[in-house]
Design an enzyme around this catalytic site. Structure first.
Site, PDB file in Angstrom:
ATOM      1  N   GLN A  19       0.731  -1.340   0.057  1.00 38.30           N
ATOM      2  CA  GLN A  19       0.351  -0.292   0.268  1.00 38.30           C
ATOM      3  C   GLN A  19       0.365   1.223   0.010  1.00 38.30           C
ATOM      4  OE1 GLN A  19      -2.733  -1.801   2.958  1.00 38.30           O
ATOM      5  NE2 GLN A  19      -4.047  -0.159   2.802  1.00 38.30           N
ATOM      6  N   HIS A 113       1.280  -9.191   4.867  1.00 37.46           N
ATOM      7  CA  HIS A 113      -0.614  -8.688   4.436  1.00 37.46           C
ATOM      8  C   HIS A 113      -1.038  -8.054   3.193  1.00 37.46           C
ATOM      9  CE1 HIS A 113      -1.583  -4.692   6.893  1.00 37.46           C
ATOM     10  NE2 HIS A 113      -3.087  -4.667   5.576  1.00 37.46           N
ATOM     11  N   ASN A 157      -1.520 -10.603   8.289  1.00 40.90           N
ATOM     12  CA  ASN A 157      -2.780 -10.168   8.456  1.00 40.90           C
ATOM     13  C   ASN A 157      -4.102 -10.335   8.460  1.00 40.90           C
ATOM     14  OD1 ASN A 157      -2.957  -6.873   8.902  1.00 40.90           O
ATOM     15  ND2 ASN A 157      -4.009  -7.336   7.200  1.00 40.90           N
ATOM     16  N   GLU A 158      -4.874 -10.427   9.616  1.00 40.55           N
ATOM     17  CA  GLU A 158      -6.395 -10.470   8.865  1.00 40.55           C
ATOM     18  C   GLU A 158      -6.047 -11.806   8.515  1.00 40.55           C
ATOM     19  OE1 GLU A 158      -7.913  -7.049   7.155  1.00 40.55           O
ATOM     20  OE2 GLU A 158      -8.091  -6.257   9.599  1.00 40.55           O
TER      21      GLU A 158
HETATM   22  C1  BGC Z   1      -6.196  -3.445   6.903  1.00 37.16           C
HETATM   23  C2  BGC Z   1      -5.509  -2.824   5.650  1.00 37.16           C
HETATM   24  C3  BGC Z   1      -6.724  -1.491   5.670  1.00 37.16           C
HETATM   25  C4  BGC Z   1      -7.162  -1.081   6.186  1.00 37.16           C
HETATM   26  C5  BGC Z   1      -8.286  -0.409   6.019  1.00 37.16           C
HETATM   27  C6  BGC Z   1      -7.094  -3.307   6.729  1.00 37.16           C
HETATM   28  O1  BGC Z   1      -8.604  -4.336   6.885  1.00 37.16           O
HETATM   29  O2  BGC Z   1      -5.445  -4.777   7.065  1.00 37.16           O
HETATM   30  O3  BGC Z   1      -4.989  -2.995   4.589  1.00 37.16           O
HETATM   31  O4  BGC Z   1      -6.097  -0.959   4.419  1.00 37.16           O
HETATM   32  O5  BGC Z   1      -8.279  -2.889   6.480  1.00 37.16           O
HETATM   33  O6  BGC Z   1      -9.818  -0.766   5.211  1.00 37.16           O
END
Ligand code: BGC
Length: 413
Positions: A19, A113, A157-158
């Site tokens: 990003q 990520h 991440n997530e």
């Molecule tokens: C993610 C980010 C994203 C942010 C805002 C999160 O779910 O880890 O990469 O930019 O939310 O939407």
């Protein structure tokens, strides 16, 4: 000042490689962004050019008075082809860690990520049986190189959002390989993500025994309208299902929350562009204050998510993301104040929270929405790459300086 924050509390901001770095040309997202007809507003291109300007970004964090930076390492740069490791790219991330140390900023490193190497994507990303072992191998190579710089580490991440949104609805590139998106893909991705987390956690512990290892979860505050309790239970099962248990044996859990989801009747037309999340964002009562992403403006969601994560996992918590997309920075100040108040209440109630990272340091590439969404504390001119802290950045920095937080204890191995 009398505060509930421990002196080594981490106050920071977050970014992610794809990003902000720019020209992540060996990643599956870069390939995806350039396919005809994909629902992505624009390609990531140069992003914020943080690959070259990371020193400026880290210096900015220090100038604001923060003591920590969450950034991610890009697997696609470290291993652009299977088994071919780029020493130069590993050195790049080592220099980032050294620069953090120079500015007394503690790095919190994420190993994956959202984006993957393009060659992993070709096999279906998290649908490929070999991805967990290959991921753990990449993590091992990097962890051996970074060693003492690894203090708090997020493996993935997530993973919950990756499986539930990315692979169920097909919003992530790998989901389009083979049978395509859906329940089966979400279940397979979940299994691979669980295995990848376990293997990579071990790889980090072998190389850097002092590191605290965990993952980050995409959480929300939950709400329910009378009579919709079973809808809520079903949504929670689908979203949280296998993901709290994945943290068993971890040192902490990264909590990320932006909003509240309220189970209820479908009552409003969804704002354009969020089709993949229709059932969730269509249930707000008429008149609910929404952000430009379509979800509710709900600063206190982070407090609710911290409490739920703590109750479900029993682990120490680091807020690894929390923020608001808005073109009006006064709204970000309002959101920050509400979020920090709910964080304060959690600490006052004795919850073990170790840090807060605002998403995001910079206005950056917001995946499908491209550069239209502004989550940053700092504005970025995408032609000159000049950074300009917004009033919200000053506001956050002042809040942290008033607490009198310690500079991070950082090491250069
Ligand atoms: C993610 C980010 C994203 C942010 C805002 C999160 O779910 O880890 O990469 O930019 O939310 O939407």
């Amino acid at each position: 000042m009398n505060t509930p924050y421990p002196p080594d509390f981490l106050w920071g901001a977050s970014t992610a490689a794809h990003q902000v770095e720019g020209n992540n040309v060996n990643s599956d997202w870069w390939v995806f962004e350039h396919q005809p007809g994909v629902p992505i507003a624009e390609p990531s291109g140069d992003a914020c050019d943080s690959y070259h300007r990371y020193r400026e970004d880290i210096a900015l964090l220090a100038q604001l008075g923060l003591n920590a930076y969450r950034f991610s390492i890009e697997w696609a740069r470290i291993e652009p082809a299977p088994g071919e490791f780029s020493r130069a790219s590993i050195d790049h991330y080592r220099r980032m860690c050294e620069t953090c140390a120079e500015f007394s900023i503690q790095p919190l490193i994420t190993f994956q990520h959202i984006s993957l190497p393009a060659w992993v994507g070709e096999h279906g990303g998290w649908l490929w049986d070999e991805t967990p072992e290959r991921f753990a191998n990449y993590v091992r190579v990097v962890a051996e190189a970074l060693q003492n710089h690894l203090i708090y580490v997020v493996t993935i991440n997530e993973p919950d959002l990756t499986a539930n949104v990315g692979y169920r609805f097909g919003t992530f590139p790998g989901a389009h390989v083979g049978e395509g998106p859906g329940e089966v893909a979400a279940a397979k991705a979940t299994e691979m993500l669980r295995r990848a987390h376990r293997l990579s956690r071990q790889a980090i512990r072998d190389a850097a025994p002092q590191a605290k290892v965990g993952l980050s979860l995409a959480m929300q505050e939950w709400g329910v309208q009378p009579g919709y309790e079973s809808t809520l239970a079903e949504i929670q099962r689908q979203w949280e299902g296998d993901f709290f248990s994945i943290t068993k044996g971890d040192d902490f859990v990264g909590v990320q929350a932006y909003t509240r989801i309220v189970a209820g009747p479908v009552s409003e037309q969804l704002p354009e562009g969020f089709a993949e999340l229709i059932p969730l964002f269509n249930m707000y009562s008429p008149g609910t204050r929404r952000t430009v992403m379509g979800y509710e403006f709900r600063p206190q969601a982070i407090g609710a998510a911290i409490r739920r994560a703590s109750e479900q996992t029993g682990l120490p918590i680091v807020v690894t993301e929390n923020g608001v997309p808005t073109d009006d920075d006064r709204e970000r100040v309002e959101y920050l104040d509400g979020a920090l108040a709910s964080l304060h209440d959690c600490l006052t109630d004795g919850l073990d929270v170790r840090g807060y990272f605002h998403w995001s340091l910079l206005d950056n590439f917001e995946w499908h929405q491209g550069y239209r969404m502004h989550f940053g504390l700092v504005e970025v001119d995408h032609t000159t790459f000049a950074r300009k802290p917004k009033p919200s950045a000053m506001h956050y920095g002042q809040f942290v300086r008033d607490i009198g937080t310690s500079p991070a204890k950082v090491v250069i191995p």
